[in-house]
Write an enzyme that holds these catalytic residues in place. Structure first.
Site, PDB file in Angstrom:
ATOM      1  N   VAL A  71      41.351  57.773 -16.327  1.00  0.00           N
ATOM      2  CA  VAL A  71      40.253  58.626 -16.345  1.00  0.00           C
ATOM      3  C   VAL A  71      40.929  60.214 -15.875  1.00  0.00           C
ATOM      4  CG1 VAL A  71      37.946  59.406 -15.179  1.00  0.00           C
ATOM      5  CG2 VAL A  71      38.395  57.071 -15.554  1.00  0.00           C
ATOM      6  N   CYS A  72      40.421  60.994 -16.669  1.00  0.00           N
ATOM      7  CA  CYS A  72      40.831  62.319 -16.540  1.00  0.00           C
ATOM      8  C   CYS A  72      39.732  63.296 -16.573  1.00  0.00           C
ATOM      9  CB  CYS A  72      41.872  62.812 -17.487  1.00  0.00           C
ATOM     10  SG  CYS A  72      41.263  63.052 -19.083  1.00  0.00           S
ATOM     11  N   ALA A  73      39.645  64.650 -16.663  1.00  0.00           N
ATOM     12  CA  ALA A  73      38.735  65.470 -16.765  1.00  0.00           C
ATOM     13  C   ALA A  73      37.787  65.505 -17.662  1.00  0.00           C
ATOM     14  CB  ALA A  73      39.138  66.876 -16.309  1.00  0.00           C
ATOM     15  N   GLY A  75      39.039  63.727 -20.958  1.00  0.00           N
ATOM     16  CA  GLY A  75      39.488  62.451 -21.638  1.00  0.00           C
ATOM     17  C   GLY A  75      40.643  62.797 -22.663  1.00  0.00           C
ATOM     18  N   MET A 100      35.530  62.411 -16.754  1.00  0.00           N
ATOM     19  CA  MET A 100      34.484  62.784 -16.041  1.00  0.00           C
ATOM     20  C   MET A 100      33.545  63.920 -16.299  1.00  0.00           C
ATOM     21  SD  MET A 100      35.310  60.967 -13.175  1.00  0.00           S
ATOM     22  CE  MET A 100      34.295  61.898 -12.024  1.00  0.00           C
TER      23      MET A 100
END
Length: 376
Positions: A71-73, A75, A100
């Site tokens: 998971v990142c900010a 995608g 996120m």
């Protein structure tokens, strides 16, 4: 075979308490502020830049045959890390589509109950932000309470149920998220309701939400009864539905109570908050089921993924309702408060109609947890 999973798939896992391992590759300060949580979620934070030259930093914590969701900010970085993991022999690495930012916007509908004459009550759980909104369905009609700005979700759900949305209601002027109530009413031809005392600066027309003026959903016996309950805002108004359910907005939560400071009026509104919680609600039936507009902790989610509690039980176990001394209560709700929600003033201005940010800016304004509560 796709190597990505959607927020919908992840939400089902969280609600169903399935064992889930997440690798969050955002910077540690972002991670510490706000993360994916769940009873059966294990999460590792390792910033993206620490993994560019290899995945040794997490090798001791993850087996190569273990499923892992990156998971990142937004995608993008998560896809690159997923590919790096695959190259290193991690055979079940996935990324979360949209990161996120997408997680913040996901709403998970949960049925709360059947109501009179075939009606139903649904709760929409915004897992990534702790927001809770509601739909009352009766006789092919619906009312939506405390809608988030992602209005299409409510419209699609109503279409699936074969109902039309005729009322949208905000229990108060929100400061942590942008309301979708007015837009949803415009989209569906419904009526938007807001308490007068929270609407003194709004730039648009609305229907007054006030005690003594019930809202009927459909042509059945489902009544939405407003109960004036100030304290979080001066206009905060709770809703009694079917004489069984109490939608408390941001006044009372399962494990906390509403904060009075988001409009800069903490000292002025403390007395109202105490009066609502310690007198007004006390006059109501202990058997009412409290349905708040937010939650703060993942363990507030029940086995079915809903957030609710019996009012009488909250008077026994919610620490915010246990403070007998008025001065001690005042100190609790005005001192040592958590940080205010991100961009809370701009969000309030937007909800008044004084600002109209572009869609992408609205998404950015809402990033982070809701922070609407005081924890005793």
């Amino acid at each position: 075979m796709t190597k990505s999973i959607t927020t919908d798939e992840l939400a089902k896992r969280v609600v169903n308490r399935e064992e889930t391992l997440i690798l969050d590759v955002r910077n540690t300060d972002e991670f510490d502020d706000w993360k994916i949580e769940g009873d059966s979620v294990e999460i590792i934070n390792e910033p993206y830049f620490n993994l560019l030259d290899g995945v040794d930093a997490i090798a001791d914590n993850v087996n190569k045959d273990q499923e892992i969701i990156v998971v990142c900010a937004k995608g993008g970085s998560s896809k690159m890390v997923r590919d790096l993991l695959e190259e290193e022999g991690f055979t079940h690495a996935y990324d979360l589509e949209g990161g996120m930012k997408a997680w913040s916007e996901h709403l998970e509908p949960v049925k709360i109950a059947d109501l009179n004459d075939g009606g139903s009550l649904y709760q929409f759980v915004r897992l990534g932000k702790g927001c809770l909104s509601y739909m009352v369905v009766s006789d092919k009609k619906a009312a939506v309470v405390d809608a988030n700005r992602m209005t299409g979700i409510y419209e699609r759900f109503a279409e699936e149920k074969g109902v039309s949305i005729e009322h949208t209601i905000d229990t108060h002027l929100h400061a942590d998220h942008i309301s979708g109530g007015r837009q949803l009413a415009e989209n569906t031809g419904g009526t938007y309701h807001l308490p007068d005392k929270d609407a003194e600066e709004v730039t648009f027309d609305y229907a007054s939400l006030e005690e003594g003026t019930d809202i009927t959903v459909g042509n059945t016996t489902i009544q939405v009864q407003p109960i004036y309950s100030p304290g979080h805002t001066i206009g905060s108004t709770s809703l009694m539905i079917d004489n069984k359910y109490l939608l408390t907005g941001d006044i009372l939560f399962v494990k906390s109570i509403g904060r009075p400071d988001l409009a800069g009026k903490a000292e002025d509104w403390v007395g109202d908050l105490r009066e609502t919680l310690y007198s007004r609600y006390k006059e109501l039936s202990d058997d009412l089921i409290v349905l708040p507009a937010h939650y703060s902790f993942v363990d507030e989610l029940g086995n079915d993924g809903s957030v609710k509690a019996r009012l009488g039980d909250l008077y026994q176990r919610n620490s915010g309702l246990q403070v007998e001394d008025a001065q001690d209560f005042r100190k609790m709700v005005t001192e040592n408060l958590p940080p205010q929600p991100n961009e809370h003033d701009n969000i309030r201005q937007t909800n008044m109609g004084k600002m109209n940010p572009e869609a992408e800016k609205q998404r950015e304004m809402e990033i982070g947890p809701n922070r609407c509560a005081v924890h005793g």
